[in-house]
Design an enzyme around this catalytic site. Structure first.
Site, mmCIF file in Angstrom:
data_model
loop_
_atom_site.group_PDB
_atom_site.id
_atom_site.type_symbol
_atom_site.label_atom_id
_atom_site.label_comp_id
_atom_site.label_asym_id
_atom_site.label_seq_id
_atom_site.Cartn_x
_atom_site.Cartn_y
_atom_site.Cartn_z
ATOM 1 N N GLU A 109 5.539 -21.357 -5.434
ATOM 2 C CA GLU A 109 5.439 -21.024 -6.876
ATOM 3 C C GLU A 109 6.805 -21.135 -7.552
ATOM 4 O OE1 GLU A 109 7.656 -18.466 -6.394
ATOM 5 O OE2 GLU A 109 6.659 -17.423 -8.062
ATOM 6 N N TRP A 110 7.699 -21.892 -6.883
ATOM 7 C CA TRP A 110 8.970 -22.338 -7.463
ATOM 8 C C TRP A 110 9.958 -21.203 -7.761
ATOM 9 C CZ3 TRP A 110 4.643 -23.702 -11.052
ATOM 10 C CH2 TRP A 110 3.856 -24.701 -10.497
ATOM 11 N N GLY A 111 9.694 -20.031 -7.183
ATOM 12 C CA GLY A 111 10.610 -18.909 -7.418
ATOM 13 C C GLY A 111 10.362 -18.201 -8.740
ATOM 14 N N ASP A 151 0.276 -24.312 -3.755
ATOM 15 C CA ASP A 151 1.007 -24.546 -5.007
ATOM 16 C C ASP A 151 0.543 -23.585 -6.108
ATOM 17 O OD1 ASP A 151 2.856 -25.877 -6.584
ATOM 18 O OD2 ASP A 151 2.148 -27.866 -6.022
ATOM 19 N N ASP A 200 10.996 -28.522 -8.521
ATOM 20 C CA ASP A 200 11.089 -29.634 -7.563
ATOM 21 C C ASP A 200 12.499 -30.220 -7.494
ATOM 22 O OD1 ASP A 200 8.480 -29.133 -7.191
ATOM 23 O OD2 ASP A 200 7.739 -31.034 -7.978
HETATM 24 C C1 GLA Z 1 4.409 -29.355 -7.324
HETATM 25 C C2 GLA Z 1 5.179 -29.001 -6.057
HETATM 26 C C3 GLA Z 1 5.622 -30.290 -5.371
HETATM 27 C C4 GLA Z 1 4.416 -31.139 -5.038
HETATM 28 C C5 GLA Z 1 3.622 -31.428 -6.308
HETATM 29 C C6 GLA Z 1 2.301 -32.104 -6.009
HETATM 30 O O1 GLA Z 1 5.228 -29.963 -8.266
HETATM 31 O O2 GLA Z 1 6.281 -28.198 -6.361
HETATM 32 O O3 GLA Z 1 6.370 -29.994 -4.210
HETATM 33 O O4 GLA Z 1 3.622 -30.478 -4.101
HETATM 34 O O5 GLA Z 1 3.324 -30.234 -7.011
HETATM 35 O O6 GLA Z 1 1.543 -32.345 -7.165
#
Ligand code: GLA
Length: 400
Positions: free
Chosen positions: A181-183, A148, A203
């Site tokens: 890293e969400w893009g 993450d 998310d």
């Molecule tokens: C981030 C990630 C999620 C999850 C949470 C856990 O938000 O994007 O998929 O792993 O952390 O805290």
């Protein structure tokens, strides 16, 4: 002397560029992750029961393999030697024994880490401890690491993920490396040689088309995740996948929405990571998640992500080239109300915008298999006339 120089030269590229374990994900990884449903409420009995359900309820047979423990599995601090410590209240038997249990079922186990100082749930992150943590994970028998990006101020994403990639490689156990890293830093441009998959969004939320605004960040409904990035399909393929996030199939949407969500993840060649409580899933959810014809579209060896060919009023037409000159075609009704469609194949020529695949239905005739009904549905010589329920899909595999 000369021999030594030649050997050094041969190894130089690895030292300079680093490397990931090759070929760990020739098709999108399939598994389950604890986060969507359980958040911090995880323990070894849950993980074991999920492993049992994989075998008992047909998930393993359908191709699911990885059971991934997400955030909140460790104690809040490292021990005196700097090691991460599994929380003994949640994992009294320790991670090695749990990994052995999962392996004994013919499955693989994943764990969660973070490139920053602390994880998103405020547990110790791996910054500065990469090699130590990678060795620990390897010693437990871990097969998959989701990594993450919280608490990373000042870090360069490509470098930070490369550091963990190198640590995993040095630790010597082939571990699938999931970049999360969400893009934010466009991993599709640099991660192909670092990980096997990379998240492309923040998310996911358990809704069809909503956005949940938390102020400093947002969670995204299924259709929002799908629409978030343009032009990144050309970067995805075997061993380096766009990851559209863990699925919300079975966590609250309608059956139609679950079917559409699953169809899209298959069409998009995303990792298929279940996020529901599979121990208690209802029969319709199990049937969706284990539909082998749909999964074979996701697992097609060409590994080409679908593209949206066209919008016909509220119906989206998604197309995915498959091996042996086959195609998957999905008609998706965005509306809540049912729609009637009429689609004359012979009026359509489809050309993949990024890869060299084309079809002219006026010249090339295919047999049609309807994936969700499980029945043959004529040929592309006939006009499709059908009704699609609200938020539902009609999905065809076209073959000769
Ligand atoms: C981030 C990630 C999620 C999850 C949470 C856990 O938000 O994007 O998929 O792993 O952390 O805290």
């Amino acid at each position: 002397m000369k021999k030594i120089y030649i050997i050094m030269l041969l190894f130089l590229p690895c030292l300079v560029f680093g490397q990931k374990f090759p070929n760990l994900a020739p098709t999108p990884p399939m598994g389950w992750n604890s986060w969507n449903t359980f958040k911090s409420d995880i323990n070894e009995n849950l993980i074991k029961a999920v492993g049992d359900a994989f075998v008992k309820d047909g998930y393993k047979d359908a191709g699911y393999k990885y059971i991934i423990i997400d955030d909140c599995w460790s104690l809040k601090q490292r021990d005196k030697e700097g090691n991460l410590v599994p929380d003994p209240a949640k994992f009294p038997g320790g991670m090695k024994a749990l990994a052995d249990y999962v392996h004994s079922k013919g499955l693989k186990i994943g764990i969660y880490g973070c490139a920053g100082t602390r994880t998103c749930g405020d547990y110790p992150g791996s910054k500065g401890y990469e090699l130590q943590d990678a060795k620990l994970f390897a010693s437990w028998g871990i097969d998959y690491l989701k990594y993450d990006w919280c608490n990373t101020t000042g870090l360069n994403a490509e470098k930070a993920y490369s550091t963990m990639r190198d640590a995993l490689y040095a630790a010597g156990r082939p571990i699938v490396f999931g970049i999360c890293e969400w893009g934010d830093n466009q991993p599709w441009l640099w991660a192909k040689n670092i990980g096997q998959l990379w998240r492309i969004s923040g998310d996911i939320a358990p809704c069809f088309d909503c956005v949940i605004d938390h102020g400093s960040y947002k969670d995204w409904g299924v259709m929002k995740v799908v629409a978030m990035r343009k032009d990144i399909r050309k970067y995805a393929g075997p061993d380096g996948w766009n990851d559209f996030d863990m699925m919300e199939v079975g966590t609250g949407m309608t059956v139609n929405e679950n079917r559409t969500h699953f169809t899209l993840w298959c069409m998009l060649a995303s990792a298929l990571t279940m996020g529901n409580d599979i121990r208690t899933a209802d029969p319709s959810t199990v049937a969706i998640l284990t539909n082998k014809d749909m999964i074979s579209i996701n697992q097609d060896p060409l590994g080409i992500q679908a593209f949206k060919y066209r919008d016909i009023d509220s119906t989206e037409v998604w197309v995915k080239p498959l091996k042996n000159k086959e195609w998957a075609v999905c008609f998706l009704n965005r509306k809540k109300e049912p729609v009637s469609i009429e689609f004359d194949w012979t009026e359509h020529k489809i050309s993949d915008p990024d890869f060299d695949y084309k079809v002219d239905f006026s010249r090339d005739k295919f047999n049609i298999f309807n994936i969700w009904s499980g029945k043959k549905a004529g040929t592309t010589g006939e006009v499709v006339k059908s009704q699609i329920s609200g938020h539902d899909v009609l999905v065809f595999r076209l073959s000769h």
